[in-house]
Design an enzyme around this catalytic site. Structure first.
Site, PDB file in Angstrom:
ATOM      1  N   HIS A   1       0.846  -1.192   0.000  1.00  0.00           N
ATOM      2  CA  HIS A   1       0.000   0.000   0.000  1.00  0.00           C
ATOM      3  C   HIS A   1       0.881   1.241   0.000  1.00  0.00           C
ATOM      4  CE1 HIS A   1      -3.493   2.491   0.879  1.00  0.00           C
ATOM      5  NE2 HIS A   1      -2.761   3.099   1.795  1.00  0.00           N
TER       6      HIS A   1
ATOM      7  N   ASP B   1       0.608   5.236  -0.106  1.00  0.00           N
ATOM      8  CA  ASP B   1      -0.189   6.464  -0.104  1.00  0.00           C
ATOM      9  C   ASP B   1       0.406   7.451  -1.092  1.00  0.00           C
ATOM     10  OD1 ASP B   1      -2.250   6.099   1.982  1.00  0.00           O
ATOM     11  OD2 ASP B   1      -0.524   5.777   3.285  1.00  0.00           O
TER      12      ASP B   1
ATOM     13  N   ASP C   1      -7.845   1.544   2.359  1.00  0.00           N
ATOM     14  CA  ASP C   1      -7.483   2.495   3.414  1.00  0.00           C
ATOM     15  C   ASP C   1      -8.289   3.781   3.402  1.00  0.00           C
ATOM     16  OD1 ASP C   1      -5.886   3.244   5.621  1.00  0.00           O
ATOM     17  OD2 ASP C   1      -4.583   4.433   4.354  1.00  0.00           O
TER      18      ASP C   1
ATOM     19  N   HIS D   1      -6.931   9.780  -0.631  1.00  0.00           N
ATOM     20  CA  HIS D   1      -7.555   9.696   0.689  1.00  0.00           C
ATOM     21  C   HIS D   1      -6.714  10.243   1.844  1.00  0.00           C
ATOM     22  CE1 HIS D   1      -5.540   5.605   0.638  1.00  0.00           C
ATOM     23  NE2 HIS D   1      -5.167   6.049   1.817  1.00  0.00           N
TER      24      HIS D   1
END
Length: 1024
Positions: free
Chosen positions: A264, A266, A376, A580
């Site tokens: 993951h 970001d 997430d 996000h």
């Protein structure tokens, strides 16, 4: 008597720590290390390789925050060392227990090709011919090291200047560790992996189980067999001793896990997007290196934006990724431009996440993604299922809901039903993490936690260190192989997400249904933090709508070339900024500073596009912008469902003016014949009565514009959270008379009451405006904000007995109860709304619209005189200290509208009025709209030219009231036919005559229509 588990584990841990782990790398040879510190922003390899390098002393302290240093590593392969069994180890100053959130490095061969990344749990580099050189002895490598500060800091959440390059300072952050050649003992390493799995399993088994005793005895025998003074010579025998423990198969009823390699990343958070670009390169290069050595390895990565960055900045690496995509081992997932927030982006933005994301994957990588991958994001809008299915997806995955504070969803695999009734097959991995290491503890937690056991047998586990932590490791792959079919553990298979979803849906077609939003009982502050970023998003969405509308109109009416490339770039930039951790306001100061800069640039670019289109339409005529227009009646030609969205024509001018008079308490009465407002001497709107109903909208003893300052000290995550204890510390700002209270009249006949107050270190001005013939009172707030850990809320006390509120979401609205009967309702004490909230009872309601507010709450309030009323709270602005210690400081301007005697349709109209400008165009082409749209509740959301540059016109409609809706659309331009498409503008089967189309829409249904144009006219307007 044999040792019990604790004794064996203690013996095993010491043996592993003191004997076995050192035996993996028995020999070390230091290499020559030189460095060049980049003076400013990162530079590419081609520039770095030509610089002068200076000698680097052992233990050198290096790296101011956000800087880059290039290290040149060179030396000779010692005599007798085989390249196949030799590696480089590189410690840049890592903290081993914190993958990600610190220094990271990327290794290059002398020819500029990338080897892999170095990170705390994957700091080895393999040797190959390109590294060693022609004489098979000399070796050279370059490592780009990024001195990223650890802003997570064990999650202490302390305010820090390190979150912005401009305030970070020049102190060195890291101390260089060992860099050199090591010989790797493969057998010792394999023994270490055997022990890790068996020891981890032993720690999870009941002590009275047969399997427990078998493992204890087996490990005992292994420890007796292996010679601590000759681990290398006895490691093979030790492996043979425990081989049967690892060969014992799993039970037939064991849970099945599809393990998906993942990392993951970001797209921005505790680092800027420029650093994300490098994190992507590091992580993807690691995945590719694992694929070369482990044929069973499959890696899934989302976010088309990250692949696009890779193609732009690392074309050689992108080419290797594309090869593995074609081989089915590197798997694009998600289909979105980024893993966006889903609470706050507008409906069209959510569709465009897939339009742009899936187009990139299709055109650049040759794949069609079918699963939505949002592990997430901070809660999931009830409008998503229809958008997911309408953009060609079959499945949905998330993980974040496992973070909820109070309640957990009752299923891990289920059908998720949206506001329109569309369902999508959904999975929440019961591992409760998207960064699994595939340890026995994690695997058994997955099996025990799976809520659908008995009806289903399979779940998905994403594994790998994320956010620059290096992704999956060879140790994780070793754990997966040993857990493939092992007694005491669920069965583990490494595969792509598609494998899981097809198997799970086939096995569990009658899975239960979860209806409505998937609300995260955490991170409620993200609806409010970083107001400027949220306002920039709202304005950018509005301008994109306007730019597409006017560009399409100009293209059809005048042949003006349609700005495909400019609009595509603007959309992709806006979609990135909806990530996000950007739009929710949970990133460092650097990220939000750049977001504000980008939104300003987007505004200027889109304004230029609008002006260019209007100039083409106007010709010798003129154009005017009505800054505060009224919604047009449904019968007005060229309008969209009573909302101004596509009105091109004349607007009725109001003839009357609003009036005002003074009250004995130094307050004011303002009246425009449609609405009468009373503002008392404290600047409070204490009465709001519409002439049509004659009913009072303001609750007795209340006000419609109460400002209250709350203490805002979340339990943990500053920018993310609002915890319910904020309610218990509240300071009303209207307890005393304001600093000033005056009336102003406008040239347009409006009347404005201006209320000014100071509090703390801040100041707020409320401008209460009643325009001629307006059914709503407008409230503009100008806030000079200089507070810390405070929350400013606007409360509207409404004399309505409301059991539910209706809050706008994408392409519709969501009903939420106003009571707290259960833990589920109590935990939803702050909710997200888009442009409006409607508070109503049978026969009467009040609409509260906004131009940039998302966080709301609604509470039942005892009513003076009996019964109850409803108080709607709007979270205007916050002042968190982490990760941005100066978040939201400065000046802000917001708008709110209060419309009494309003239905849902009126609420929709007010939301559009506050958020979209209506332009009145006259001139050579300005009088002719593209469509005549007739409907009471169906709204036209988008008009544009088709994405494929065919010149066709696309119209997107949706039913806005939550009931059956009829709409008649007449194309007012030359079209050869009309067909219904999916949201990606691909044919969906139905066709009609273009001149007039009548449709029946189900509640909240989204419809996309494509109007084919004659080839010559279409080609003339494409500009291609």
């Amino acid at each position: 008597m044999h040792d019990d588990r604790s004794h064996v584990q203690a013996r095993l841990q010491r043996f592993t720590r003191e004997r076995l782990a050192p035996a993996v790398y028995p020999d070390f040879q230091a290499l020559r290390v030189e460095h060049w510190s980049v003076p400013d922003e990162p530079v590419p390899f081609a520039e770095a390789v030509d610089h002068e390098y200076e000698a680097t002393p052992a233990g050198w302290t290096w790296g101011r925050a956000w800087s880059s240093t290039w290290f040149r590593i060179s030396g000779r392969l010692p005599e007798g060392w085989s390249p196949q069994h030799t590696e480089i180890v590189c410690d840049l100053g890592f903290t081993a227990d914190r993958p990600g959130f610190q220094v990271e490095g990327l290794a290059y061969r002398p020819d500029g090709s990338i080897v892999k990344a170095v990170s705390p749990r994957s700091h080895h580099l393999p040797l190959d011919a390109a590294v060693i050189g022609a004489d098979a002895d000399e070796l050279t490598l370059y490592i780009e090291a990024a001195a990223n500060p650890d802003l997570a800091g064990e999650w202490t959440f302390a305010a820090t200047p390190l979150g912005d390059k401009q305030t970070a300072g020049d102190d060195a952050l890291y101390r260089l560790g060992a860099i050199g050649l090591v010989r790797r003992d493969e057998t010792a390493w394999e023994l270490l992996q055997d022990i890790q799995v068996l020891s981890g399993l032993l720690g999870e088994l009941p002590q009275d189980s047969p399997r427990h005793h078998t493992i204890v005895r087996g490990l005992e025998r292994m420890l007796d067999v292996v010679d601590p003074d000759d681990v290398a010579g006895t490691a093979a025998l030790a492996r043979e001793t425990i081989a049967r423990l690892l060969a014992s198969p799993a039970h037939a009823s064991s849970h099945r896990i599809v393990a998906v390699g993942h990392a993951h990343i970001d797209s921005a958070w505790l680092w800027p997007t420029r650093e994300t670009i490098r994190k992507v390169a590091r992580t993807f290069s690691n995945a590719l290196e694992l694929m070369e050595r482990h044929p069973q390895f499959v890696f899934a990565a989302s976010s088309a934006q990250q692949y696009a960055w890779l193609e732009q900045h690392y074309p050689e690496l992108f080419a290797r990724v594309r090869e593995q995509v074609q081989a089915g081992r590197f798997v694009p997932v998600g289909g979105m431009w980024v893993e966006s927030d889903t609470n706050m982006p507008g409906g069209e933005s959510m569709i465009r996440q897939f339009v742009h994301g899936k187009r990139f994957f299709r055109e650049r990588l040759g794949v069609e993604t079918e699963e939505v991958w949002l592990p997430d994001s901070f809660g999931y809008s009830a409008a998503l299922p229809q958008i997911v299915r309408g953009t060609g997806n079959c499945w949905f995955l998330t993980q974040k809901l496992s973070w909820s504070q109070v309640n957990q969803l009752p299923h891990h695999t289920f059908w998720w039903e949206g506001i329109d009734g569309t369902r999508v097959f959904t999975h929440l991995p019961p591992a409760d993490t998207y960064n699994s290491e595939l340890t026995p503890a994690e695997l058994l937690h997955t099996e025990r936690n799976f809520k659908d056991a008995g009806a289903a047998t399979t779940s998905l586990v994403p594994f790998g260190f994320g956010d620059g932590g290096g992704g999956p490791t060879r140790e994780m792959l070793a754990a997966a192989e040993r857990s493939r079919d092992l007694e005491g553990l669920p069965r583990v298979e490494i595969a792509a997400p598609r494998r899981f979803f097809t198997d799970a849906e086939a096995e569990y077609p009658d899975a239960p249904v979860w209806a409505g939003e998937m609300y995260l009982e955490l991170h409620r502050g993200t609806y409010t933090s970083q107001l400027r970023t949220k306002q920039g998003n709202r304005r950018s969405e509005q301008l994109l709508h306007e730019a597409e509308l006017w560009a399409a109109t100009a293209a059809v009416r005048t042949g003006e070339p349609y700005p495909y490339d400019e609009l595509r770039r603007a959309w992709e930039n806006v979609l990135l900024l909806q990530f996000h951790d950007i739009l929710p306001g949970s990133s460092i100061a650097w990220v939000h500073r750049e977001a504000e800069r980008d939104h300003a640039r987007i505004r200027d670019e889109l304004t230029t596009l609008v002006d260019r289109s209007l100039a083409a339409l106007v010709g010798t005529g003129s154009t005017a912008l009505l800054a505060n227009p009224m919604p047009l009646p449904a019968s007005t030609p060229g309008t969209a469902g009573g909302v101004e969205a596509f009105a091109i024509g004349t607007l009725a001018e109001a003839e009357a003016s609003a009036t005002w008079e003074r009250r004995p308490d130094d307050g004011w009465v303002v009246d425009n014949g449609v609405l009468r407002a009373v503002i008392d001497g404290r600047g409070r709107v204490v009465s709001l009565v519409d002439a049509a109903s004659g009913r009072e909208a303001v609750a007795p003893g209340g006000a419609a514009n109460r400002l209250v300052l709350h203490r805002d000290t979340p339990n943990e995550w500053d920018a993310w959270d609002i915890d319910d204890h904020y309610r218990r510390n509240a300071t009303p700002l209207d307890a005393e008379a304001p600093e000033s209270l005056e009336v102003q009249t406008g040239d347009d006949g409006s009347v404005t009451v201006v209320v000014a107050r100071s509090f703390g270190a801040s100041h707020v001005t409320q401008r209460l405006t009643l325009a001629p013939a307006a059914p709503a009172l407008d409230l503009e707030l100008v806030i000079d904000w200089h507070e810390s850990q405070k929350l400013l809320k606007l409360y509207v006390d409404i004399d309505v007995h409301a059991d539910v509120t209706a809050a706008e979401t994408q392409f519709g609205h969501v009903h939420r109860v106003t009571h707290e009967n259960t833990s589920w309702e109590a935990a939803r004490f702050e909710f997200c709304a888009h442009r409006w909230v409607h508070v109503g009872e049978p026969g009467y309601g009040v609409a509260v619209a906004n131009d940039s507010t998302h966080g709301h709450d609604a509470r039942r309030t005892p009513r003076t005189g009996g019964g109850r009323s409803t108080t709607l709270g709007m979270s205007l602005i916050r002042a968190p200290r982490y990760p941005d210690p100066v978040a939201d400081q400065g000046s802000h301007r917001l708008r709110v509208a209060l419309r009494p005697n309003a239905g849902i349709r009126d609420a929709v109209a007010e939301g559009y009025r506050l958020n979209r400008a209506v332009r009145r165009v006259t001139g050579d082409h300005g009088a002719a709209a593209l469509f005549d749209i007739r409907s009471a509740t169906v709204v036209a959301e988008t008009v544009k030219l088709a994405e494929d540059a065919s010149g066709d016109v696309v119209l997107r409609l949706y039913e806005s009231a939550g009931g059956r809706g009829s709409v008649t659309v007449t194309a007012l331009f030359d079209a050869t036919g009309c067909e219904r498409t999916d949201m990606l503008e691909r044919p969906a089967g139905e066709r009609w005559d273009a001149s007039r189309t009548t449709l029946e829409l189900r509640p909240f249904e989204i419809v996309t229509l494509r109007y084919r144009r004659p080839a010559g006219e279409a080609a003339a307007s494409t500009g291609r």
